[in-house]
Scaffold this motif. Structure first.
Motif, PDB file in Angstrom:
ATOM      1  N   GLY A  11       0.741  -1.130   0.107  1.00  0.00           N
ATOM      2  CA  GLY A  11       0.101   0.162  -0.088  1.00  0.00           C
ATOM      3  C   GLY A  11       0.791   1.271   0.008  1.00  0.00           C
ATOM      4  N   THR A  12       0.533   2.268   0.731  1.00  0.00           N
ATOM      5  CA  THR A  12       1.178   3.640   0.798  1.00  0.00           C
ATOM      6  C   THR A  12       2.750   3.335   1.258  1.00  0.00           C
ATOM      7  N   TRP A  14       4.715   1.217   0.555  1.00  0.00           N
ATOM      8  CA  TRP A  14       5.594   0.898  -0.564  1.00  0.00           C
ATOM      9  C   TRP A  14       5.695   2.057  -1.595  1.00  0.00           C
ATOM     10  N   LEU A  15       4.245   2.731  -1.841  1.00  0.00           N
ATOM     11  CA  LEU A  15       4.381   3.820  -2.570  1.00  0.00           C
ATOM     12  C   LEU A  15       5.273   4.811  -2.167  1.00  0.00           C
ATOM     13  N   ASP A  16       5.318   5.033  -1.013  1.00  0.00           N
ATOM     14  CA  ASP A  16       5.943   6.424  -0.544  1.00  0.00           C
ATOM     15  C   ASP A  16       7.453   6.002  -0.006  1.00  0.00           C
ATOM     16  N   GLY A 135       0.882   2.963 -11.403  1.00  0.00           N
ATOM     17  CA  GLY A 135      -0.114   3.614 -10.744  1.00  0.00           C
ATOM     18  C   GLY A 135      -1.413   4.088 -11.703  1.00  0.00           C
ATOM     19  N   LEU A 167      -7.190  10.205  -4.648  1.00  0.00           N
ATOM     20  CA  LEU A 167      -5.947   9.674  -4.984  1.00  0.00           C
ATOM     21  C   LEU A 167      -5.275  10.626  -6.244  1.00  0.00           C
ATOM     22  N   GLU A 170      -3.861  13.747  -4.741  1.00  0.00           N
ATOM     23  CA  GLU A 170      -2.540  13.463  -3.887  1.00  0.00           C
ATOM     24  C   GLU A 170      -1.484  12.576  -4.410  1.00  0.00           C
ATOM     25  N   ASP A 171      -1.651  11.704  -5.456  1.00  0.00           N
ATOM     26  CA  ASP A 171      -0.774  11.096  -5.889  1.00  0.00           C
ATOM     27  C   ASP A 171      -0.106  11.302  -7.240  1.00  0.00           C
ATOM     28  N   ARG A 209      -3.689   1.668  -4.981  1.00  0.00           N
ATOM     29  CA  ARG A 209      -3.323   2.417  -3.874  1.00  0.00           C
ATOM     30  C   ARG A 209      -3.443   1.680  -2.506  1.00  0.00           C
ATOM     31  N   GLN A 210      -4.225   0.573  -2.256  1.00  0.00           N
ATOM     32  CA  GLN A 210      -4.282  -0.019  -1.192  1.00  0.00           C
ATOM     33  C   GLN A 210      -3.315  -1.336  -1.247  1.00  0.00           C
TER      34      GLN A 210
END
Length: 344
Positions: A11-12, A14-16, A135, A167, A170-171, A209-210
């Motif tokens: 989820g976030t 990993w993304l961040d 993404g 999303l 924000e992303d 995203r999840q």
């Protein structure tokens, strides 16, 4: 962070992660030289086989909606002549506006490679990432308006659509989407105007995203290579078939009726699904109107403005005024005229 620890991120988280940014840069460093060489080969092929009206295959810049309500320019190869913001409606039109080399570039998604090249150079200069490998795809304002209209019409569920807008706000955007690799995005007739496509876009983008992870990104990249190879085979089959039997122009489309869901109506109603910072002052109020009621009011206003003012037929004058007679405008003297303004 080492690779074993990165594999456990979901989820976030990993993304961040910084590991994700470094992992993406290593992939770009290997692929960018190959992309540059392939683009050069496509341009050489285009010069030989393209004809006088061929697309240039030069890098052009297209406006897209960025996170936090801004816009940015996205690099793409020019693979079509004429008004590229107008959709192609037939194979005959596609062949007239493209060349063999540009159609080949579209088949293998080479028109998107300048985005990866530009992102690689940006990261080499030490700038923060603008794109990710996997993404949600960044959209232009027209595509966002199509999604808003789908929600206003009731084709998209409200909660997932709100989450999708968040999303998008924000992303960062990405080169590849799990919807295109695992959701059969290219299989919907009409593309993003298809309701099934719009629903799939929301579901896959929100779900990514999840559930995002290193293994998930690797699966998307592997699947994208397989799909490009599949499209390449399909491309050569189609080209060979159309050399023997060129596609014919389709019959003229029937005249469509005027749609009451105008861009203004859609924008006003869909405003209530946007993140707080992007809402109008009305939508930021404490009371959020019911979208069905708001839609009905806007439709009534649109119809009211389209109709002529409501008046009665004038009566012949007898020279003697009557109680409750008509005025020179045809309205009843003892009854106030109906206002011509919008419904309140």
């Amino acid at each position: 962070m080492n690779r074993r620890e990165a594999k456990r991120l979901v989820g976030t988280a990993w993304l961040d992660s910084d590991y994700r940014t470094a992992w993406e840069f290593r992939i770009m460093r290997r692929r960018v030289p190959l992309y540059r060489a392939a683009i050069g080969a496509l341009r050489a092929l285009n010069a030989v086989t393209g004809g006088r009206n061929r697309p240039s295959l030069r890098v052009t810049r297209w406006e897209r909606v960025a996170p936090h309500g801004g816009t940015f320019a996205m690099d793409k190869l020019e693979t079509m002549t004429g008004r590229t913001d107008h959709p192609v409606t037939s194979r005959a039109e596609l062949r007239a506006r493209t060349s063999f080399a540009s159609r080949l570039a579209r088949a293998v998604s080479a028109d998107e490679w300048p985005q990866i090249i530009a992102e690689y150079e940006r990261r080499r200069r030490g700038e923060r990432p603008q794109y990710r490998y996997v993404g949600h795809r960044p959209l232009n304002a027209t595509s966002h308006a199509l999604m808003d209209e789908a929600w206003v019409r009731g084709d998209l569920p409200t909660d997932p659509f709100r989450a999708w807008n968040v999303l998008k706000y924000e992303d960062e955007g990405a080169f590849y989407s799990s919807f295109f690799t695992h959701g059969n995005a290219r299989g919907y007739a009409g593309g993003e105007t298809n309701v099934g496509f719009q629903r799939g876009r929301v579901v896959f983008d929100v779900n990514w995203r999840q559930t995002a992870s290193l293994a998930g990104e690797q699966a998307v990249l592997r699947r994208s290579r397989f799909l490009r190879a599949k499209e390449l085979v399909k491309f050569f089959r189609t080209e060979l078939k159309e050399v023997v039997r060129p596609p014919a122009e389709p019959a003229a489309a029937p005249t469509t009726y005027a749609d009451v869901y105008t861009p203004e109506v859609v924008a006003a109603v869909a405003d209530f699904t946007k993140p707080e910072a992007l809402r109008s002052p009305t939508a930021r109020g404490e009371t959020t109107p019911d979208r069905h009621r708001a839609s009905a009011i806007e439709v009534a206003n649109t119809v009211e403005r389209a109709l002529p003012p409501l008046t009665a037929a004038p009566r012949p004058s007898t020279g003697v005024p009557e109680a409750g007679g008509t005025t020179s405008y045809g309205a009843r003297a003892d009854r106030p005229r109906r206002p011509d303004g919008p419904v309140r």
